[in-house]
Design an enzyme around this catalytic site. Structure first.
Site, short mmCIF file in Angstrom:
data_model
loop_
_atom_site.label_atom_id
_atom_site.label_comp_id
_atom_site.label_asym_id
_atom_site.label_seq_id
_atom_site.Cartn_x
_atom_site.Cartn_y
_atom_site.Cartn_z
CD GLU A 47 -10.61 -2.18 20.04
OE1 GLU A 47 -9.76 -1.27 20.17
OE2 GLU A 47 -10.65 -3.19 20.76
CG ASN A 108 -13.78 -5.30 20.94
OD1 ASN A 108 -14.08 -4.93 19.81
ND2 ASN A 108 -12.84 -4.70 21.67
CE LYS A 125 -9.08 -6.45 21.87
NZ LYS A 125 -9.23 -5.02 22.22
CD GLU A 144 -10.74 -4.13 25.05
OE1 GLU A 144 -11.11 -5.05 24.31
OE2 GLU A 144 -9.78 -3.39 24.79
CB CYS A 170 -7.19 -3.32 19.60
SG CYS A 170 -6.17 -2.07 20.42
CG ASN A 195 -10.50 2.43 20.21
OD1 ASN A 195 -10.97 3.56 20.20
ND2 ASN A 195 -11.05 1.43 19.54
N1 CDV Z 1 -8.22 -1.64 22.78
C1 CDV Z 1 -7.11 -2.31 23.11
O1 CDV Z 1 -7.02 -3.52 22.96
N2 CDV Z 1 -6.08 -1.59 23.65
C2 CDV Z 1 -4.84 -2.17 24.09
C3 CDV Z 1 -4.25 -1.37 25.24
C4 CDV Z 1 -4.96 -1.58 26.49
C5 CDV Z 1 -2.81 -1.73 25.49
C6 CDV Z 1 -3.83 -2.22 22.96
O2 CDV Z 1 -3.21 -3.28 22.79
O3 CDV Z 1 -3.61 -1.23 22.30
#
Ligand code: CDV
Length: 312
Positions: A47, A108, A125, A144, A170, A195
């Site tokens: 990501e 994103n 996203k 975000e 993510c 991430n």
């Molecule tokens: N980049 C993300 O979406 N990170 C989230 C954190 C904040 C929990 C994740 O689900 O990994």
């Protein structure tokens, strides 16, 4: 004859705030070449792969944020060499980036790029984690909800490299609904970049437990939806803020086929038997035979949990 596809997860180590886009692209190109030398035909990058994970900072100068962290076009002059390499090597890839549209909307996003270097698909996203307000007392931010809009393209799959492939990003990996919507469209592969901070922003949580959650989610989502799942991290200390690695390729059996060992640039690769899920899809997870959507209405009608016991 079983279909096989050699897939790589190309994990990135840290990208600091001061690192240039050009430096990131050089590292991504090296990872692409390494994946190719391992025989991979499809590479999944993380990501927001061209910059540091910038939502950890409260920044007020949106013009500067746009300039430093967002892409106005893809490929751009700076990112084009990665697309050209993919074409030269005949290798497809998934990559996450911060998208700024000509209308000034910010997402994103992730792209699915074919082995001819052409963009086959885009995902924006949907499950944005974190908050939109400044939390000056917190060790770091997760903004975000400030920097991005909720994705407007839905959960989709594409015919891709003789498979049906879907994309997520993510935090989507924590929501079974996202995987099920892809599986209902026939997904055989799900590609996802992430991430994930090693520390929990909201309360003390052992880092090992966070990794445990990451792995059990990946294994159960792959199994319950009978798909291959490739999850690729951006990892390590970015300007002192740590994110865990543990990039994984998970089989439709729910078994981890291969997992990264470092929090640095690292390629892991597996020769995926795309038809491995065939028996599961005909039996235990034969959706047509066993699903009961007439009893799933609350999933789309209700967002937050409400206490509504059957006995009042
Ligand atoms: N980049 C993300 O979406 N990170 C989230 C954190 C904040 C929990 C994740 O689900 O990994």
């Amino acid at each position: 004859m079983a279909r096989h596809l050699k897939i790589a997860a190309a994990q990135l180590g840290p990208l600091n705030k001061a690192d240039s886009r050009a430096a990131a692209v050089t590292r991504l190109r090296n990872l692409l070449k390494e994946a190719h030398s391992m025989g991979a035909k499809f590479v999944v990058f993380p990501e927001l792969a061209f910059t540091t994970f910038f939502p950890r900072w409260w920044m007020e100068d949106q013009k500067e944020v746009d300039q430093r962290f967002f892409e106005r076009e893809m490929p751009s002059r700076e990112t084009l060499p990665l697309f050209e390499d993919a074409k030269k090597l005949g290798i497809g890839f998934y990559i996450g980036y911060a998208e700024l549209t000509p209308e000034g909307r910010r997402f994103n996003a992730a792209l699915l790029v074919g082995p001819d270097g052409a963009i086959n698909g885009k995902y924006r996203k949907i499950h944005l984690p974190g908050h939109a307000d400044h939390k000056p007392k917190a060790a770091f931010q997760h903004l975000e909800k400030k920097y991005f809009e909720v994705g407007d393209l839905g959960f989709r799959v594409w015919r891709y490299l003789d498979t049906i492939t879907g994309m997520l990003i993510c935090n989507d990996r924590r929501w079974p609904e996202a995987f099920r919507v892809l599986a209902l469209q026939g997904a055989e592969i799900v590609a996802l970049g992430f991430n994930t901070p090693t520390e929990n922003l909201h309360y003390g949580e052992p880092p090992a437990l966070r990794v445990h959650h990451h792995l059990i989610m990946a294994q159960s989502m792959a199994f319950q939806n009978a798909t291959w799942l490739i999850e690729t991290a951006k990892a390590g200390f970015e300007d002192g803020f740590r994110m865990f690695g543990h990039s994984v390729i998970v089989a439709p059996s729910g078994e981890i086929a291969v997992k990264s060992q470092t929090e640095e640039d690292e390629v892991i690769c597996y020769n995926c038997d795309i038809d491995l899920a065939a028996n599961l899809k005909k039996t235990m997870f034969n959706f047509a035979a066993h699903r009961r959507p007439e009893h799933y209405k609350l999933i789309v009608e209700r967002t937050g949990a409400e206490v509504t016991p059957a006995n009042g």
